[in-house]
Enzyme design. Structure first.
Site, PDB file in Angstrom:
ATOM      1  CE  LYS A 182      44.288  37.826  44.922  1.00  0.00           C
ATOM      2  NZ  LYS A 182      44.580  36.448  44.676  1.00  0.00           N
ATOM      3  CE  LYS A 218      28.665  37.558  35.064  1.00  0.00           C
ATOM      4  NZ  LYS A 218      30.055  37.348  35.134  1.00  0.00           N
ATOM      5  CE  LYS A 220      33.882  29.170  39.301  1.00  0.00           C
ATOM      6  NZ  LYS A 220      33.552  29.890  38.068  1.00  0.00           N
TER       7      LYS A 220
END
Ligand code: ADP
Ligand code: TRP
Length: 320
Positions: free
Chosen positions: A111, A190, A193
């Protein structure tokens, strides 16, 4: 031996979650060990800030796990936040966790490298995970490859506490589930979601079929032979097919003379049959929310007995 693992309720489970993690976790309930599984809603709070969504996802995760074969007679299933001792232990552990250890953890590092600001929850996420593991004297922690680092951190934190206060924690071991060959998504990357390339285990059949028909393929003519190796439609098919069916499909690929549409329709049928029992179970459970809640509260009762004993031991060790 005590086995423990947690699953975040961040959305409905997809084929990657099932074949890469859930299926193996559930199989472990059948051995001699005591298995504890929980739904990590406190961890999910680092990404979901919508009260209805978080509580719905938590309930759905419980229903999905039970439908997929988690047996509450063999394994203890509960919700993370039902055991408040975990949060108390988390604070105690934070006092002996070096900042540098957390700065190396991938969720925070990724992040930060994207220039995004991380909150303290994301930064200290691995300490909460360590508390989850240590509060039940867990010995074996089945996780996917992506969580291995966090179990290592847990071992370091436990070791550091033991150094300061004397042997207090059992040092757990990660058990990296086999077959975590990455399940590919509709586009061959891969399945995740966050990439919009996933097929959810309990998608309604029409939606599921539509997604399957979107699996990307090359544009070679029907008659030309194709290589099954590395082909993601082939890989997905083999997850649901028997070894004989997979072998037959490999031969069809090498011979050529078929269209990908045909294979996709067969894959849709195989996936429907594979999860037919789980779907039936799910329909049944959804109509009995009180029964599901009772399973979770019974699970929490069992988990909290252990958590209370361990927390008392740890508080005594550090003088609280
Ligand atoms: P997502 O990438 O969809 O956000 P998560 O990170 O929540 O999925 O995954 C939870 C667990 O499911 C992971 O620890 C990993 O073991 C497993 N998993 C997720 N995606 C895949 C995949 N495509 N192939 C194999 N395992 C996967
Ligand atoms: N962090 C794990 C994940 O995202 C979930 C988790 C939370 C967990 N606490 C745990 C896994 C303790 C194993 C043990 O998948």
């Amino acid at each position: 031996m005590r086995i423990l693992s947690g699953i975040q309720p961040t959305g409905r489970f997809h084929w990657g979650n099932y074949f890469g993690a859930i299926r193996q976790y559930i199989e472990l309930q059948n051995g001699q060990d005591t298995a504890f599984y929980f739904i990590a809603n406190l961890h999910a709070l680092t990404t979901i800030r919508n009260r209805e969504l978080l509580s719905q996802n938590t309930f759905d995760a419980a229903v999905d796990l039970l439908s997929l074969g988690l047996d509450p007679e063999r394994a203890t299933l509960f919700v993370q936040s039902d055991i408040p001792e975990v949060s108390e232990l988390c604070w105690i552990l934070m006092t002996t966790t070096p900042m540098s250890l957390l700065e190396r953890c991938h969720a925070y590092k990724d992040k930060k490298s994207k220039g995004l600001t991380a909150d303290a929850g994301l930064f200290t996420y691995p300490v909460l995970m360590a508390a989850d593991i240590l509060i039940y004297d867990s010995e074996i922690v089945p996780v996917g490859e992506d969580q291995k680092q966090h179990v290592e951190v847990c071992r370091d934190i436990a070791g550091s506490f033991n150094n300061s206060f004397g042997d207090s924690f059992i040092i757990p071991q990660a058990y990296i589930v086999k077959d975590t060959a990455k399940v590919p998504g509709l586009d061959g990357g891969k399945m995740s979601k966050s990439y919009g390339n996933s097929v959810e285990v309990f998608d309604d059949l029409k939606t599921q079929k539509k997604k399957i028909m979107r699996i990307t393929t090359d544009s070679r003519p029907v008659e030309s032979p194709k290589d099954p190796e590395g082909d993601h439609l082939f890989q997905l098919y083999s997850l649901f097919a028997s070894p004989e069916q997979t072998q037959l499909l490999a031969e069809r690929y090498r011979k050529g003379g078929f269209g990908y549409g045909e294979i996709k329709r067969e894959l849709a049928e195989l996936a429907e049959a594979y999860f037919a029992t789980a779907r039936k179970k799910r329909d049944e459970l959804v109509s009995k929310p009180e029964y599901v809640k009772k399973i979770l509260s019974d699970g929490a009762k069992r988990a909290s007995e252990k958590a209370a004993t361990v927390l008392t031991r740890i508080k005594k060790a550090c003088g609280i």
